[in-house]
Design a protein around this motif. Structure first.
Motif, PDB file in Angstrom:
ATOM      1  N   GLN A 461      -2.315 -21.493   1.663  1.00  0.00           N
ATOM      2  CA  GLN A 461      -3.104 -21.959   2.799  1.00  0.00           C
ATOM      3  C   GLN A 461      -3.368 -20.860   3.814  1.00  0.00           C
ATOM      4  O   GLN A 461      -3.901 -21.119   4.892  1.00  0.00           O
ATOM      5  N   GLY A 462      -3.018 -19.621   3.474  1.00  0.00           N
ATOM      6  CA  GLY A 462      -3.275 -18.500   4.366  1.00  0.00           C
ATOM      7  C   GLY A 462      -4.494 -17.733   3.938  1.00  0.00           C
ATOM      8  O   GLY A 462      -5.486 -18.296   3.460  1.00  0.00           O
ATOM      9  N   ILE A 463      -4.424 -16.397   4.068  1.00  0.00           N
ATOM     10  CA  ILE A 463      -5.583 -15.547   3.767  1.00  0.00           C
ATOM     11  C   ILE A 463      -5.297 -14.573   2.634  1.00  0.00           C
ATOM     12  O   ILE A 463      -6.124 -13.675   2.378  1.00  0.00           O
ATOM     13  N   LEU A 464      -4.183 -14.719   1.943  1.00  0.00           N
ATOM     14  CA  LEU A 464      -3.909 -13.905   0.764  1.00  0.00           C
ATOM     15  C   LEU A 464      -4.342 -14.660  -0.483  1.00  0.00           C
ATOM     16  O   LEU A 464      -3.990 -15.828  -0.660  1.00  0.00           O
ATOM     17  N   PRO A 465      -5.108 -14.022  -1.376  1.00  0.00           N
ATOM     18  CA  PRO A 465      -5.489 -14.704  -2.618  1.00  0.00           C
ATOM     19  C   PRO A 465      -4.294 -15.015  -3.504  1.00  0.00           C
ATOM     20  O   PRO A 465      -4.290 -16.008  -4.224  1.00  0.00           O
ATOM     21  N   LYS A 466      -3.279 -14.142  -3.463  1.00  0.00           N
ATOM     22  CA  LYS A 466      -2.061 -14.322  -4.253  1.00  0.00           C
ATOM     23  C   LYS A 466      -0.865 -13.891  -3.413  1.00  0.00           C
ATOM     24  O   LYS A 466      -1.012 -13.049  -2.506  1.00  0.00           O
ATOM     25  N   PRO A 467       0.307 -14.438  -3.681  1.00  0.00           N
ATOM     26  CA  PRO A 467       1.504 -13.941  -2.983  1.00  0.00           C
ATOM     27  C   PRO A 467       1.825 -12.516  -3.431  1.00  0.00           C
ATOM     28  O   PRO A 467       1.399 -12.065  -4.497  1.00  0.00           O
ATOM     29  N   LEU A 468       2.569 -11.812  -2.606  1.00  0.00           N
ATOM     30  CA  LEU A 468       2.907 -10.414  -2.872  1.00  0.00           C
ATOM     31  C   LEU A 468       4.404 -10.256  -3.105  1.00  0.00           C
ATOM     32  O   LEU A 468       5.225 -10.937  -2.479  1.00  0.00           O
ATOM     33  N   GLN A 469       4.743  -9.350  -4.001  1.00  0.00           N
ATOM     34  CA  GLN A 469       6.144  -8.994  -4.165  1.00  0.00           C
ATOM     35  C   GLN A 469       6.617  -8.210  -2.944  1.00  0.00           C
ATOM     36  O   GLN A 469       5.830  -7.488  -2.317  1.00  0.00           O
ATOM     37  N   PRO A 470       7.886  -8.346  -2.568  1.00  0.00           N
ATOM     38  CA  PRO A 470       8.347  -7.711  -1.323  1.00  0.00           C
ATOM     39  C   PRO A 470       8.336  -6.182  -1.353  1.00  0.00           C
ATOM     40  O   PRO A 470       8.270  -5.548  -0.298  1.00  0.00           O
ATOM     41  N   ASN A 471       8.386  -5.598  -2.529  1.00  0.00           N
ATOM     42  CA  ASN A 471       8.450  -4.139  -2.620  1.00  0.00           C
ATOM     43  C   ASN A 471       7.174  -3.596  -3.254  1.00  0.00           C
ATOM     44  O   ASN A 471       6.626  -4.180  -4.195  1.00  0.00           O
ATOM     45  N   ALA A 472       6.733  -2.452  -2.723  1.00  0.00           N
ATOM     46  CA  ALA A 472       5.546  -1.792  -3.268  1.00  0.00           C
ATOM     47  C   ALA A 472       5.926  -0.921  -4.460  1.00  0.00           C
ATOM     48  O   ALA A 472       7.092  -0.630  -4.715  1.00  0.00           O
ATOM     49  N   VAL A 473       4.922  -0.503  -5.199  1.00  0.00           N
ATOM     50  CA  VAL A 473       5.097   0.408  -6.335  1.00  0.00           C
ATOM     51  C   VAL A 473       4.581   1.777  -5.915  1.00  0.00           C
ATOM     52  O   VAL A 473       3.443   1.913  -5.445  1.00  0.00           O
ATOM     53  N   GLY A 474       5.413   2.824  -6.092  1.00  0.00           N
ATOM     54  CA  GLY A 474       5.018   4.175  -5.732  1.00  0.00           C
ATOM     55  C   GLY A 474       5.309   4.482  -4.278  1.00  0.00           C
ATOM     56  O   GLY A 474       5.868   3.658  -3.529  1.00  0.00           O
ATOM     57  N   GLN A 475       4.927   5.674  -3.851  1.00  0.00           N
ATOM     58  CA  GLN A 475       5.174   6.138  -2.489  1.00  0.00           C
ATOM     59  C   GLN A 475       3.956   6.880  -1.971  1.00  0.00           C
ATOM     60  O   GLN A 475       3.260   7.578  -2.729  1.00  0.00           O
ATOM     61  N   SER A 476       3.690   6.700  -0.689  1.00  0.00           N
ATOM     62  CA  SER A 476       2.561   7.394  -0.080  1.00  0.00           C
ATOM     63  C   SER A 476       2.923   8.856   0.181  1.00  0.00           C
ATOM     64  O   SER A 476       4.097   9.233   0.150  1.00  0.00           O
ATOM     65  N   LEU A 477       1.909   9.657   0.447  1.00  0.00           N
ATOM     66  CA  LEU A 477       2.149  11.086   0.702  1.00  0.00           C
ATOM     67  C   LEU A 477       2.938  11.309   1.982  1.00  0.00           C
ATOM     68  O   LEU A 477       3.660  12.310   2.117  1.00  0.00           O
ATOM     69  N   SER A 478       2.833  10.374   2.929  1.00  0.00           N
ATOM     70  CA  SER A 478       3.557  10.529   4.200  1.00  0.00           C
ATOM     71  C   SER A 478       5.049  10.299   4.049  1.00  0.00           C
ATOM     72  O   SER A 478       5.815  10.611   4.957  1.00  0.00           O
ATOM     73  N   GLU A 479       5.470   9.749   2.917  1.00  0.00           N
ATOM     74  CA  GLU A 479       6.896   9.500   2.703  1.00  0.00           C
ATOM     75  C   GLU A 479       7.607  10.715   2.106  1.00  0.00           C
ATOM     76  O   GLU A 479       8.800  10.665   1.808  1.00  0.00           O
ATOM     77  N   LEU A 518      -7.019   9.149  -7.867  1.00  0.00           N
ATOM     78  CA  LEU A 518      -5.589   8.958  -8.110  1.00  0.00           C
ATOM     79  C   LEU A 518      -5.010   8.075  -7.009  1.00  0.00           C
ATOM     80  O   LEU A 518      -5.358   8.214  -5.829  1.00  0.00           O
ATOM     81  N   PHE A 519      -4.121   7.179  -7.390  1.00  0.00           N
ATOM     82  CA  PHE A 519      -3.446   6.293  -6.437  1.00  0.00           C
ATOM     83  C   PHE A 519      -1.941   6.597  -6.475  1.00  0.00           C
ATOM     84  O   PHE A 519      -1.364   6.806  -7.552  1.00  0.00           O
ATOM     85  N   PHE A 520      -1.336   6.614  -5.292  1.00  0.00           N
ATOM     86  CA  PHE A 520       0.086   6.932  -5.189  1.00  0.00           C
ATOM     87  C   PHE A 520       0.947   5.710  -4.870  1.00  0.00           C
ATOM     88  O   PHE A 520       2.130   5.694  -5.211  1.00  0.00           O
ATOM     89  N   LYS A 521       0.338   4.720  -4.232  1.00  0.00           N
ATOM     90  CA  LYS A 521       1.125   3.580  -3.803  1.00  0.00           C
ATOM     91  C   LYS A 521       0.265   2.318  -3.854  1.00  0.00           C
ATOM     92  O   LYS A 521      -0.934   2.367  -3.561  1.00  0.00           O
ATOM     93  N   THR A 522       0.878   1.213  -4.221  1.00  0.00           N
ATOM     94  CA  THR A 522       0.188  -0.073  -4.248  1.00  0.00           C
ATOM     95  C   THR A 522       1.191  -1.192  -4.038  1.00  0.00           C
ATOM     96  O   THR A 522       2.364  -1.071  -4.430  1.00  0.00           O
ATOM     97  N   VAL A 523       0.730  -2.260  -3.386  1.00  0.00           N
ATOM     98  CA  VAL A 523       1.524  -3.484  -3.341  1.00  0.00           C
ATOM     99  C   VAL A 523       1.210  -4.283  -4.589  1.00  0.00           C
ATOM    100  O   VAL A 523       0.233  -4.011  -5.301  1.00  0.00           O
TER     101      VAL A 523
END
Length: 809
Positions: A461-479, A518-523
């Motif tokens: 009933q919110g604005i997310l099409p699907k629920p999300l897992q609590p942890n992301a996959v990968g790491q951003s360059l700032s990490e 190339l992608f480094f991080k995704t939820v």
């Protein structure tokens, strides 16, 4: 005494004279001798034999005449017997012939002898004459308005022939599945009959291949394909015609792309392809097509003048591209109605406001790349009016009435890079989408999937099409991780969606373009919660507010409203549009109410991916522009589709006129309420390709120019044909066998079927043989009736052969 004696003597003498002959006969009776004459014996035997032959002849004549009369009456009854074929189980029920006549665009192919549709219609009427007298007949059109009608079977061949004559050719696609379903319903309505289907048409290979790919069920009734011997001619057609972005920008060059295809055994050179705006030719280009299957993509640039835009309402401009005619003229042109919009606002929400952003300091909001992509601003163009007018808000500014004021006129909202949304923001955006707004959400920046899932999922009933897992996959360059494991967009199934197809590029080029980044991080989007969890969490958000948007969404996408509207839209599942090569979903889409939410699981900034430095960023451009285009009223429909169109307030009930393309036929359309707020028309007879005109006044000519100034409204509608209908390749027996259809589907040569063979019953043509047998019997009867003449000749011959020896002796 003497006289007495004399008299007595005379009396005695007279008596003796009278009795004399008798006495002589009696005395000489036994003196005759019987003499045996051989010739007389043979004559007597011949006479006795002749009497026996005459008796046999009379009996034979009586039997022949009675049998001829019986067979003649049987031939008039036209008897038949059901087939004992294993694929066609026998039955004693009367036959029910369901004739399916192909009136699709491909069967309108012209030739010297006439169109293929006329040939199919004549074959169907000839076939009627071969049916047994007890047959009942149903006639079904393969496409068009007639295909939706179900009537009782005809018992008269004349009525069935009239029904065949009433079927007209259309520019629509032939849907065999629909026709067979209708035939099945007809069979179910007549259980006392033995049904079978006969399909007359060009037996287009693409039609039957589509049916075979759908795994058709085994029919209880036989389906007979009437084969055709005609060769496949070459054909060129306009396969696609449209704007890559779906909308035209006033005052700026707009690119219109046409894709022309040719299939044939002979090459075609210097084919003229003309581009028209409002029936006025703007540009003509020429193309060469080699033999075989070839495609040419042509681009036309046109600048729509601001004078063509009505500030009080959205304007629509009809465009047409056409090529030199061939044997199938219905697909030689293709039309398009383009909506013209002076400017439309789009709301962008991210971490920073306009005053806080600083490209020099590298402090840019997550939507900065998208703003530059959708509405680029240069020093020389800052005063120009673009199609998209950006409204940029930070998360702190996107609260309360300022947010509502920004969304009230916006058709698209983009949220990206926000760490955690507020409940008020989620509630406002949810209400915005349910009323028809388009929402795009992207990760990136400090996006926290755990916080987003808690606030923005809300059990669907919110604005997310699907629920999300609590942890992301990968790491951003700032990490500052040394263990980067980049991944790419998967090319598998990517081009199945119209979002990512570009007419100027081939499939391999598109795959290379989109998989370059190339992608480094995704939820990680995951499966939805069960229905009970959704029901328990649905009450966390405020109820749906009254409509507060200043614009009305297209009537074709308006969902039913009411207390259960939220629950209805919550049950619509999300769709995966694109994914990464590591299996994580990248683009997820879900319809909510009258709007749509698209979620991007990775960011647009250089910290999450290399998108900003590659052309793969077009994937965002394609999705967002298509979302924006979907908020405008639809005026382009496929032939055979039902069109829902709103009309201005105050239009009378009996003044709506629809003008058909080319023919100029004018028909009346009755207005109705399309929903609680919108009044409009429903048009279900779009059977021709081209531009229709919907007007509140009847025109004085086919073009309608005479009444345009006096009309309260005049709306163009485009009817477009299905591209695969232009592929004219036809089935042959070998290709039909390779389709591996159920055994009830049978190929039958047209000449044999029209001749009466191949039906799912035997003996239906026996009446012809019975008539032939009657003629033979009558000839035999005449021969037997002439027996005395040749019988006497036989007797004379036999008598002559027996008397010859006696004469010599």
């Amino acid at each position: 005494m003497f006289p007495y004696f004399v008299a007595s003597g005379f009396a005695i003498a007279g008596a003796m004279m009278m009795a004399g002959p008798a006495l002589i006969h009696l005395m000489n009776r036994n003196r005759y001798r019987t003499i045996h004459w051989a010739a007389m014996d043979f004559l007597l035997e011949a006479m006795q034999s002749n009497r026996r032959l005459l008796r046999i002849r009379d009996l034979l004549l009586m039997a022949l005449r009675a049998l001829a009369l019986l067979l003649f009456g049987l031939a008039l009854a036209r008897p038949y017997f059901t087939s004992t074929d294993s694929a066609l189980p026998g039955t004693s029920k009367p036959p029910h012939a369901i004739l399916v006549l192909d009136n699709s665009m491909s069967n309108s192919l012209e030739s010297i002898s006439g169109s293929a549709f006329e040939t199919s219609r004549e074959q169907a009427k000839q076939f009627l004459e071969k049916l047994p007298s007890a047959s009942q007949i149903s006639v079904v059109a393969l496409c068009g308005a007639q295909s939706r009608r179900i009537t009782d079977p005809f018992t008269s061949r004349t009525d069935a022939a009239d029904a065949i004559d009433k079927i007209v050719a259309t520019d629509g696609p032939g849907e065999l599945t629909h026709a067979l379903n209708q035939a099945r319903r007809l069979a179910e309505q007549t259980p006392s009959l033995s049904p079978y289907v006969v399909v007359f048409g060009d037996q287009q290979a693409s039609q039957w291949q589509r049916l075979a790919r759908g795994n058709p069920p085994e029919e209880e009734m036989p389906v007979i394909l009437v084969g055709t011997d005609a060769s496949t001619p070459g054909n060129a057609w306009v396969e696609e015609f449209g704007l890559p972005d779906g909308m035209a920008e006033v005052g700026m060059p707009t690119r219109i792309v046409a894709r022309v295809r040719y299939q044939g055994d002979e090459p075609r050179s210097n084919v003229a392809i003309s581009f028209k705006v409002r029936d006025n030719e703007v540009e003509t280009k020429f193309a060469d097509f080699p033999e075989g299957d070839s495609v040419q993509t042509l681009a036309f640039d046109y600048v729509f003048d601001a004078m063509e835009v009505d500030p009080s309402r959205m304007s629509s401009i009809p465009l047409t591209v056409s090529l030199a005619g061939d044997a199938l003229p219905a697909d030689d042109s293709r039309s398009l109605v383009v909506p013209l919009v002076a400017s439309t606002p789009v709301v962008f929400i991210d971490q920073w406001s306009d005053s806080e952003e600083s490209p020099a300091l590298g402090r840019l909001g997550e939507t900065w790349v998208l703003r530059q992509l959708l509405c680029p601003q240069t020093e020389s163009s800052r005063e120009e009016q673009h199609l998209i007018r950006p409204i940029h808000l930070s998360q702190r500014e996107a609260e309360g009435e300022p947010l509502r004021a920004a969304l009230r006129e916006a058709r698209l909202a983009v949220v990206a890079g926000i760490e955690s949304p507020s409940v008020e923001l989620v509630s406002m955006l949810r209400s915005y989408v349910e009323q028809g707004g388009q929402l795009a959400i992207a990760a990136g920046g400090d996006f926290d999937p755990h916080a987003w899932n808690d606030v923005a999922w809300q059990g669907g009933q919110g604005i997310l099409p699907k629920p999300l897992q609590p942890n992301a996959v990968g790491q951003s360059l700032s990490e500052f991780s040394d263990d980067l494991q980049p991944f790419r967009i998967s090319g598998k199934g990517l081009l199945d969606h119209s979002y990512f197809r570009l007419a100027d590029l081939e499939e391999t080029q598109l795959i290379d373009l989109y998989t370059d980044a190339l992608f480094f991080k995704t939820v990680v989007p995951t499966d939805e919660d069960d229905s009970q969890a959704a029901a328990n969490q649905a009450g966390n958000l405020p109820p749906l507010e009254e409509k507060w948007l200043s614009w009305t969404p297209p009537v074709s996408t308006i969902e039913r409203s009411g207390d259960n509207a939220e629950n209805v839209t919550a049950n619509i599942p999300a769709t995966t549009i694109a994914q990464f090569d590591n299996g994580v979903e990248f683009v997820v889409e879900r319809h909510v109410g009258s709007g749509r939410i698209v979620f991007f699981s990775s960011g647009i900034s250089s910290q999450w991916s290399t998108l900003p430095s590659t052309n793969a960023v077009l994937i965002f451009d394609r999705v967002l522009r298509n979302q924006l285009a979907s908020t405008f009223q639809r005026y382009n429909f496929a032939v055979g589709e039902t069109a829902l169109l709103p009309i201005p307030p105050g239009v009378g009930d009996s003044s709506i006129q629809l003008i058909a393309p080319d023919s100029g036929i004018v028909s009346s359309v009755s207005p109705r309420f399309l929903n609680e707020e919108t009044r409009g028309v429903l048009i279900d007879n779009l059977d021709s390709a081209g531009i229709y005109w919907l007007s509140d006044r009847e025109p004085t000519d086919a073009s309608g120019d005479a009444v345009e100034a006096r009309s309260q409204f005049r709306i163009p509608i485009s009817g477009t044909s299905t591209p695969w209908e232009s592929q004219l390749a036809r089935l042959d027996p070998d290709q039909f066998a390779s389709l591996n259809l159920p055994p009830q589907y049978r190929w039958q040569d047209s000449a044999q079927l029209i001749g009466g063979s191949g039906l799912p019953m035997s003996g239906h043509s026996w009446w012809q043989w019975l008539i032939a047998l009657v003629i033979v019997l009558l000839i035999v009867e005449m021969t037997v009736a002439a027996m005395p003449s040749w019988l006497a000749w036989i007797v004379d011959r036999r008598s002559g052969s027996q008397s010859a020896p006696s004469a010599s002796s």
